[in-house]
Design a protein around this motif. Structure first.
Motif, PDB file in Angstrom:
ATOM      1  N   PHE A  69       0.860  -1.177   0.000  1.00 54.93           N
ATOM      2  CA  PHE A  69       0.000   0.000   0.000  1.00 54.93           C
ATOM      3  C   PHE A  69       0.892   1.222   0.000  1.00 54.93           C
ATOM      4  N   VAL A  70       0.604   2.182  -0.867  1.00 54.30           N
ATOM      5  CA  VAL A  70       1.319   3.456  -0.869  1.00 54.30           C
ATOM      6  C   VAL A  70       0.326   4.495  -0.365  1.00 54.30           C
ATOM      7  N   HIS A  71       0.579   5.006   0.839  1.00 56.95           N
ATOM      8  CA  HIS A  71      -0.358   5.917   1.489  1.00 56.95           C
ATOM      9  C   HIS A  71       0.154   7.350   1.453  1.00 56.95           C
ATOM     10  N   GLY A  72      -0.752   8.264   1.176  1.00 54.07           N
ATOM     11  CA  GLY A  72      -0.460   9.679   1.316  1.00 54.07           C
ATOM     12  C   GLY A  72      -0.489  10.041   2.789  1.00 54.07           C
ATOM     13  N   CYS A  73       0.476  10.820   3.224  1.00 53.68           N
ATOM     14  CA  CYS A  73       0.604  11.138   4.651  1.00 53.68           C
ATOM     15  C   CYS A  73      -0.630  11.861   5.198  1.00 53.68           C
ATOM     16  N   PHE A  74      -1.150  12.822   4.462  1.00 51.14           N
ATOM     17  CA  PHE A  74      -2.312  13.573   4.936  1.00 51.14           C
ATOM     18  C   PHE A  74      -3.558  12.688   4.964  1.00 51.14           C
ATOM     19  N   TRP A  75      -3.840  12.009   3.862  1.00 55.20           N
ATOM     20  CA  TRP A  75      -5.082  11.260   3.727  1.00 55.20           C
ATOM     21  C   TRP A  75      -5.169  10.072   4.669  1.00 55.20           C
ATOM     22  N   HIS A  76      -4.027   9.508   5.034  1.00 54.47           N
ATOM     23  CA  HIS A  76      -4.030   8.319   5.886  1.00 54.47           C
ATOM     24  C   HIS A  76      -3.441   8.603   7.262  1.00 54.47           C
ATOM     25  N   GLY A 133       4.966  15.352   9.684  1.00 51.92           N
ATOM     26  CA  GLY A 133       4.410  16.697   9.678  1.00 51.92           C
ATOM     27  C   GLY A 133       3.203  16.859   8.773  1.00 51.92           C
ATOM     28  N   ARG A 134       3.244  16.240   7.605  1.00 52.54           N
ATOM     29  CA  ARG A 134       2.117  16.345   6.671  1.00 52.54           C
ATOM     30  C   ARG A 134       0.871  15.654   7.227  1.00 52.54           C
ATOM     31  N   GLY A 135       1.088  14.546   7.890  1.00 51.81           N
ATOM     32  CA  GLY A 135      -0.045  13.780   8.401  1.00 51.81           C
ATOM     33  C   GLY A 135      -0.679  14.381   9.638  1.00 51.81           C
ATOM     34  N   ARG A 173     -10.476  10.050  10.031  1.00 50.01           N
ATOM     35  CA  ARG A 173     -10.526   8.917  10.964  1.00 50.01           C
ATOM     36  C   ARG A 173     -11.089   7.672  10.280  1.00 50.01           C
ATOM     37  N   ARG A 174     -12.109   7.852   9.434  1.00 50.30           N
ATOM     38  CA  ARG A 174     -12.677   6.716   8.697  1.00 50.30           C
ATOM     39  C   ARG A 174     -11.623   6.107   7.762  1.00 50.30           C
ATOM     40  N   ASN A 175     -10.779   6.945   7.151  1.00 45.78           N
ATOM     41  CA  ASN A 175      -9.717   6.426   6.291  1.00 45.78           C
ATOM     42  C   ASN A 175      -8.786   5.514   7.084  1.00 45.78           C
ATOM     43  N   GLY A 197      -3.725 -14.579   4.619  1.00 47.33           N
ATOM     44  CA  GLY A 197      -2.373 -15.108   4.473  1.00 47.33           C
ATOM     45  C   GLY A 197      -1.429 -14.238   3.666  1.00 47.33           C
ATOM     46  N   TRP A 198      -1.778 -12.998   3.418  1.00 40.87           N
ATOM     47  CA  TRP A 198      -0.931 -12.077   2.668  1.00 40.87           C
ATOM     48  C   TRP A 198       0.022 -11.357   3.615  1.00 40.87           C
ATOM     49  N   GLN A 199       1.191 -11.008   3.098  1.00 38.99           N
ATOM     50  CA  GLN A 199       2.134 -10.156   3.834  1.00 38.99           C
ATOM     51  C   GLN A 199       2.004  -8.746   3.261  1.00 38.99           C
ATOM     52  N   LEU A 200       2.110  -7.751   4.143  1.00 40.82           N
ATOM     53  CA  LEU A 200       1.857  -6.367   3.741  1.00 40.82           C
ATOM     54  C   LEU A 200       3.038  -5.463   4.021  1.00 40.82           C
ATOM     55  N   LEU A 201       3.138  -4.441   3.197  1.00 41.22           N
ATOM     56  CA  LEU A 201       4.085  -3.357   3.426  1.00 41.22           C
ATOM     57  C   LEU A 201       3.350  -2.057   3.138  1.00 41.22           C
ATOM     58  N   VAL A 202       3.449  -1.117   4.063  1.00 40.77           N
ATOM     59  CA  VAL A 202       2.876   0.218   3.853  1.00 40.77           C
ATOM     60  C   VAL A 202       4.035   1.173   3.615  1.00 40.77           C
ATOM     61  N   VAL A 203       4.001   1.845   2.479  1.00 38.58           N
ATOM     62  CA  VAL A 203       5.000   2.863   2.153  1.00 38.58           C
ATOM     63  C   VAL A 203       4.301   4.209   2.224  1.00 38.58           C
TER      64      VAL A 203
END
Length: 124
Positions: free
Chosen positions: A49-56, A61-63, A79-81, A96-102
């Motif tokens: 998952f590639v997350h935007g700092c503000f939206w997620h 600082g941006r988030g 908060r719902r996001n 059973g998936w492995q995840l990475l958040v960038v």
């Protein structure tokens, strides 16, 4: 708001270029998976998952910056996001998936990002 992209954002394109340069091939936005991960490596059963700092609401600082106009709208929406992200991640883990958040802010450091992607994708 119409100009805010859902897919093919700049941070996502950076991650896609890095993963491809490392020799990994992937699928994009698999809608049949919870949360529609941005990059999916089906053979490895890994998703990014590639997350935007503000939206997620990342801790950078941006988030941490919240809009001052219409706070009664933006607070619950953001908060719902975060809640939706947590539910999607939990559902993928159960499958059973492995995840990475960038995070968007992590895309600035290309060397660190490449190494992080390589470690995630190579290790089983």
């Amino acid at each position: 708001m119409a100009s805010i992209r859902k897919v093919d954002t700049k941070p996502e394109l950076v991650v896609r270029r890095r993963a491809h340069a490392l020799g990994f091939r992937f699928r994009l936005h698999r809608r049949d998976l919870p949360g529609t991960p941005d990059l999916v490596f089906p053979g490895r059963k890994k998703a990014i998952f590639v997350h935007g700092c503000f939206w997620h609401q990342h801790g950078c600082g941006r988030g941490q910056k919240l809009p001052s106009v219409r706070a009664e709208y933006w607070g619950p929406k953001l908060r719902r996001n975060v809640e939706r992200d947590a539910a999607a991640e939990a559902a993928l883990l159960l499958l059973g998936w492995q995840l990475l958040v960038v995070w968007e802010c992590e895309c600035q450091d290309s060397t660190g990002l490449s190494e992080r992607l390589r470690r995630f994708l190579v290790n089983t």
